[in-house]
Write a protein that holds these residues in place. Structure first.
Motif, PDB file in Angstrom:
ATOM      1  N   GLY A   1       0.678  -1.111   0.278  1.00 24.67           N
ATOM      2  CA  GLY A   1       0.361   0.138   0.058  1.00 24.67           C
ATOM      3  C   GLY A   1       0.957   1.472  -0.111  1.00 24.67           C
ATOM      4  N   THR A   2       2.056   1.015   1.150  1.00 20.90           N
ATOM      5  CA  THR A   2       2.598   2.062   0.861  1.00 20.90           C
ATOM      6  C   THR A   2       3.109   2.461  -0.618  1.00 20.90           C
ATOM      7  N   LEU A   3       3.745   1.442  -1.573  1.00 17.09           N
ATOM      8  CA  LEU A   3       4.574   1.464  -2.444  1.00 17.09           C
ATOM      9  C   LEU A   3       3.779   2.808  -3.625  1.00 17.09           C
ATOM     10  N   LEU A   4       1.925   1.583  -3.692  1.00 13.56           N
ATOM     11  CA  LEU A   4       0.827   1.835  -4.879  1.00 13.56           C
ATOM     12  C   LEU A   4       0.959   3.488  -3.838  1.00 13.56           C
ATOM     13  N   ALA A   5       0.731   4.270  -2.930  1.00 10.38           N
ATOM     14  CA  ALA A   5       0.785   5.178  -2.545  1.00 10.38           C
ATOM     15  C   ALA A   5       1.558   6.083  -3.346  1.00 10.38           C
ATOM     16  N   VAL A   6       2.865   6.343  -2.440  1.00  9.58           N
ATOM     17  CA  VAL A   6       4.538   6.634  -3.756  1.00  9.58           C
ATOM     18  C   VAL A   6       3.798   6.265  -4.809  1.00  9.58           C
ATOM     19  N   ALA A   7       4.026   5.978  -5.361  1.00  6.82           N
ATOM     20  CA  ALA A   7       3.938   5.616  -7.416  1.00  6.82           C
ATOM     21  C   ALA A   7       2.942   6.632  -7.370  1.00  6.82           C
ATOM     22  N   ARG A   8       1.769   6.685  -6.530  1.00  4.50           N
ATOM     23  CA  ARG A   8       0.562   7.604  -7.499  1.00  4.50           C
ATOM     24  C   ARG A   8       0.784   8.741  -6.986  1.00  4.50           C
ATOM     25  N   LEU A   9       1.790   8.900  -5.944  1.00  4.70           N
ATOM     26  CA  LEU A   9       1.661  10.682  -5.026  1.00  4.70           C
ATOM     27  C   LEU A   9       3.046  10.701  -6.149  1.00  4.70           C
ATOM     28  N   SER A  10       4.143  10.412  -6.886  1.00  2.73           N
ATOM     29  CA  SER A  10       5.406  10.996  -7.902  1.00  2.73           C
ATOM     30  C   SER A  10       5.852  10.505  -8.911  1.00  2.73           C
ATOM     31  N   SER A  11       4.431   9.398  -9.634  1.00  6.01           N
ATOM     32  CA  SER A  11       5.454   9.779 -10.943  1.00  6.01           C
ATOM     33  C   SER A  11       4.903  10.137 -11.961  1.00  6.01           C
ATOM     34  N   THR A  12       5.269  10.163 -13.131  1.00 10.28           N
ATOM     35  CA  THR A  12       4.694  10.501 -13.606  1.00 10.28           C
ATOM     36  C   THR A  12       2.963  10.440 -14.654  1.00 10.28           C
ATOM     37  N   LYS A  13       2.363  11.347 -15.711  1.00  7.87           N
ATOM     38  CA  LYS A  13       1.279  11.160 -15.888  1.00  7.87           C
ATOM     39  C   LYS A  13       0.738  10.015 -15.754  1.00  7.87           C
ATOM     40  N   ALA A  14       1.521   9.561 -16.806  1.00  6.74           N
ATOM     41  CA  ALA A  14       1.236   8.726 -17.798  1.00  6.74           C
ATOM     42  C   ALA A  14       1.169   6.761 -16.435  1.00  6.74           C
ATOM     43  N   TYR A  15       2.195   6.836 -15.723  1.00  4.55           N
ATOM     44  CA  TYR A  15       2.922   5.770 -15.047  1.00  4.55           C
ATOM     45  C   TYR A  15       1.490   5.338 -14.034  1.00  4.55           C
ATOM     46  N   ARG A  16       1.115   7.073 -13.659  1.00  3.80           N
ATOM     47  CA  ARG A  16      -0.070   7.119 -12.374  1.00  3.80           C
ATOM     48  C   ARG A  16      -1.092   7.013 -13.059  1.00  3.80           C
ATOM     49  N   TRP A  17      -1.521   7.517 -14.031  1.00  2.00           N
ATOM     50  CA  TRP A  17      -2.501   6.434 -14.697  1.00  2.00           C
ATOM     51  C   TRP A  17      -3.042   5.068 -15.019  1.00  2.00           C
ATOM     52  N   PHE A  18      -1.945   4.288 -14.733  1.00  2.66           N
ATOM     53  CA  PHE A  18      -2.224   2.841 -14.950  1.00  2.66           C
ATOM     54  C   PHE A  18      -2.208   2.340 -12.883  1.00  2.66           C
ATOM     55  N   VAL A  19      -1.642   3.415 -12.281  1.00  2.00           N
ATOM     56  CA  VAL A  19      -1.271   2.823 -10.746  1.00  2.00           C
ATOM     57  C   VAL A  19      -2.954   2.837 -10.615  1.00  2.00           C
ATOM     58  N   VAL A  20      -3.250   4.176 -10.494  1.00  2.47           N
ATOM     59  CA  VAL A  20      -5.038   4.837 -10.687  1.00  2.47           C
ATOM     60  C   VAL A  20      -5.870   3.733 -11.073  1.00  2.47           C
ATOM     61  N   THR A  21      -5.958   2.987 -12.019  1.00  2.00           N
ATOM     62  CA  THR A  21      -6.666   1.559 -12.710  1.00  2.00           C
ATOM     63  C   THR A  21      -6.582   1.202 -12.336  1.00  2.00           C
ATOM     64  N   VAL A  22      -4.997   0.268 -11.726  1.00  2.00           N
ATOM     65  CA  VAL A  22      -5.210  -0.743 -10.619  1.00  2.00           C
ATOM     66  C   VAL A  22      -6.238  -0.919  -9.378  1.00  2.00           C
ATOM     67  N   ILE A  23      -5.506   0.309  -8.736  1.00  2.00           N
ATOM     68  CA  ILE A  23      -6.423   1.261  -7.389  1.00  2.00           C
ATOM     69  C   ILE A  23      -7.412   0.616  -7.366  1.00  2.00           C
ATOM     70  N   GLU A  24      -8.674   1.070  -8.902  1.00  2.00           N
ATOM     71  CA  GLU A  24      -9.796   1.487  -9.179  1.00  2.00           C
ATOM     72  C   GLU A  24     -10.251  -0.085  -8.749  1.00  2.00           C
ATOM     73  N   LEU A  25     -10.015  -0.050  -9.802  1.00  2.00           N
ATOM     74  CA  LEU A  25     -10.397  -1.635 -10.186  1.00  2.00           C
ATOM     75  C   LEU A  25     -10.437  -2.979  -9.034  1.00  2.00           C
ATOM     76  N   LEU A  26      -8.923  -3.280  -8.094  1.00  2.00           N
ATOM     77  CA  LEU A  26      -9.576  -4.140  -7.173  1.00  2.00           C
ATOM     78  C   LEU A  26     -10.147  -3.617  -5.618  1.00  2.00           C
ATOM     79  N   ARG A  27     -10.556  -2.020  -5.817  1.00  2.00           N
ATOM     80  CA  ARG A  27     -11.356  -1.574  -5.370  1.00  2.00           C
ATOM     81  C   ARG A  27     -12.764  -1.879  -5.326  1.00  2.00           C
ATOM     82  N   GLY A  28     -13.055  -1.987  -6.612  1.00  2.00           N
ATOM     83  CA  GLY A  28     -14.268  -1.957  -6.689  1.00  2.00           C
ATOM     84  C   GLY A  28     -14.732  -3.542  -6.689  1.00  2.00           C
ATOM     85  N   LEU A  29     -13.557  -4.466  -6.279  1.00  2.00           N
ATOM     86  CA  LEU A  29     -13.954  -6.226  -6.571  1.00  2.00           C
ATOM     87  C   LEU A  29     -14.208  -6.589  -4.966  1.00  2.00           C
TER      88      LEU A  29
END
Lengths: 221, 298
Positions: free
Chosen positions: B91-119
């Motif tokens: 979770g910490t890694l994901l939060a860091v990835a979401r907060l610090s990365s470039t836009k394209a990469y962040r989009w990927f992290v957000v998708t993973v988060i949203e998909l797993l949250r919806g299950l």
């Protein structure tokens, strides 16, 4: 993915089965939860005890354990549920889901009432409004706005929890689609990916809709 | 009392009315309890040989029953502890990835988060236990539960941490950047430590959700958790001794979960009070945690 394509009608049936369970449970949970919230803010101590006990019990015990209680323990005490379409677990499952979710609804409603600043009610009384007017015209409209977002998350969580009812043996909803698929030879990967996608088809739009509602009714304090 | 601001201090009439309703409600409640006890008695559920094996230390089966339950409870707590560790790390890694990365990469992290949250978490657990063996990864059943729970909870923890970082006053990161720290250093040394502190109560509440979710191990074939152990004991008593313990056993199981989670809930409240008293400089979180930390799952 081939399971989702080939057995699409079964997924659709499961999809609506899940929605049906969720609808029953949402109506029940909202009614009982609101009643319990009324109990918890009432000036009558025994009612407050009932509300507190309910919330403590159902919020702290797992839904799975409550399902076992409703399905196997209550009948021993003489509380029996009717079957629905030959399924003995439907009503115990929905009842457990209702009682469990009601505890969370109660807390959401109660914190909504608490979130209205006391100054609002005091000012309403100071300008001479009666109790009904204070509650109806000043406090409740503000409380409802703060209650909607947490209530929405409670209901979305409840839709997800209905999968546990399915895992428990209620057929005709999304989780049970997998058993039917595996029985005719689909791999777990293809069958369950379809189930996961179907759940996302409910939860993601629901989450987006909730976000939109939240932005519309946001109160600037 | 929350309702007290809604009306004036009650006069004698209202006080009498409240007293009468209290008496009526009290009698009704007592009547209900008596009714339940009578019903239980009629169905033979109050007999000592049904409660004794679980609740009386002097019963001959007590030690054996709780030894069996204890093994299951240890499995349950092990799964919860492992999940907490993994979910915090990922979770910490994901939060860091979401907060610090470039836009394209962040989009990927957000998708993973949203998909797993919806299950539903029961689906991620079931998925892990069915699909991993199918693709050739055979593990002990406990690990399927841990993997399924971690998949769901790591994204919730990432979201908790993200809102914690958002609640740290802006001056903190501005000062850190001004003295020459990089964005990643600012996050690691300044923001995340404060975010963990601010969000500690929410993290403890999420632990309650994890403990409750371990009971979903019942969907994993061959995993002996606390609930499964309870079912085994029920079957043993019904089969060998002809005593149906189901009601008493599920009461006991629920009580154990309630005690653990009530304790954790109180701990979260205590920590919240301590933090509220200890922090003077930082602003409180701007808004409620936007994740279902409280209601995430069963």
């Amino acid at each position: 993915m081939d399971a989702l394509v080939n057995e699409f009608p079964r997924y659709v049936e499961g999809f609506f089965g899940t929605l049906r369970i969720s609808l029953f449970a949402a109506v029940g949970a909202l009614m009982i939860g609101t009643l319990l919230a009324g109990f918890r803010v009432s000036p009558v101590p025994p009612l407050r005890w009932v509300g507190t006990a309910w919330v403590t019990v159902f919020r702290n015990s797992p839904l799975a354990v409550m399902l076992f209680v409703f399905a196997f323990a209550l009948p021993l005490a003489g509380v029996t549920f009717p079957t629905l379409g030959g399924n003995a677990f439907f009503w115990p499952g929905v009842s457990a889901l209702v009682c469990y979710t009601a505890a969370f609804v109660c807390e959401a409603v109660r914190s909504g009432i608490n979130s209205v600043p006391p100054g609002q009610a005091e000012a309403a009384r100071a300008v001479g409004l009666t109790f009904q007017q204070t509650l109806g015209a000043v406090v409740l409209p503000q409380a409802l706005r703060t209650v909607v977002p947490p209530l929405g998350s409670v209901i979305i969580a409840m839709i997800k929890n209905s999968a546990i009812v399915g895992a428990f043996g209620v057929t005709g909803e999304l989780f049970s689609v997998d058993a039917a698929n595996t029985a005719i030879g689909y791999s777990a990967l293809s069958s369950l990916t379809g189930v996961a996608i179907a759940y996302l088809c409910i939860t993601i739009p629901a989450g987006l809709a909730l976000g939109a509602i939240e932005r519309r009714i946001e109160v600037k304090r | 009392m929350t309702a007290s601001v809604l009306y004036d201090i009650p006069g004698p009439v209202t006080r009498r009315r409240t007293a009468i309703s209290t008496a009526v409600a009290g009698v009704a409640l007592a009547g209900l309890i008596v009714l339940v006890l009578v019903q239980l008695g009629e169905k033979g559920q109050l007999e000592a040989d049904k409660w004794g094996p679980i609740f009386s230390p002097f019963n001959q089966y007590f030690v054996a029953v709780w030894t069996a339950l204890g093994i299951g409870l240890v499995n349950t707590i092990t799964a919860a502890a492992l999940t907490l560790v993994f979910a915090l790390a990922i979770g910490t890694l994901l939060a860091v990835a979401r907060l610090s990365s470039t836009k394209a990469y962040r989009w990927f992290v957000v998708t993973v988060i949203e998909l797993l949250r919806g299950l539903p978490v029961v689906i991620t657990i079931y998925f892990a236990s069915r699909v991993l063996p199918e693709i050739g990864i055979s593990l002990a059943p406990l690990w399927y539960l841990v993997i399924g729970l971690t998949a769901y909870n790591c994204v919730i923890i990432a979201e908790i941490l993200r809102s914690g970082v958002a609640a740290v006053p802006r001056g903190q990161s501005e000062a850190a950047l001004a003295v020459g720290l990089t964005r990643l250093q600012t996050l690691r040394m300044i923001l995340l430590p404060q975010a963990f502190r601010i969000m500690l109560p929410a993290l403890i509440s999420q632990l309650v959700v994890i403990v409750k979710d371990t009971s979903l191990g019942f969907v994993i074939f061959g995993f002996s958790d606390f609930v499964r152990a309870a079912n085994t004991v029920i079957q043993y008593f019904a089969g060998r001794l002809g005593i149906n313990l189901a009601l008493q056993m599920y009461v006991a199981v629920a009580l154990v979960f309630i005690l653990i989670n009530y304790g954790l809930g109180k701990l979260a409240e205590f920590v919240q009070r301590r933090l509220a008293r200890g922090r003077r400089t930082a602003a409180p979180p701007q808004r409620e945690v936007p994740v279902d930390a409280e209601v995430g799952a069963p």
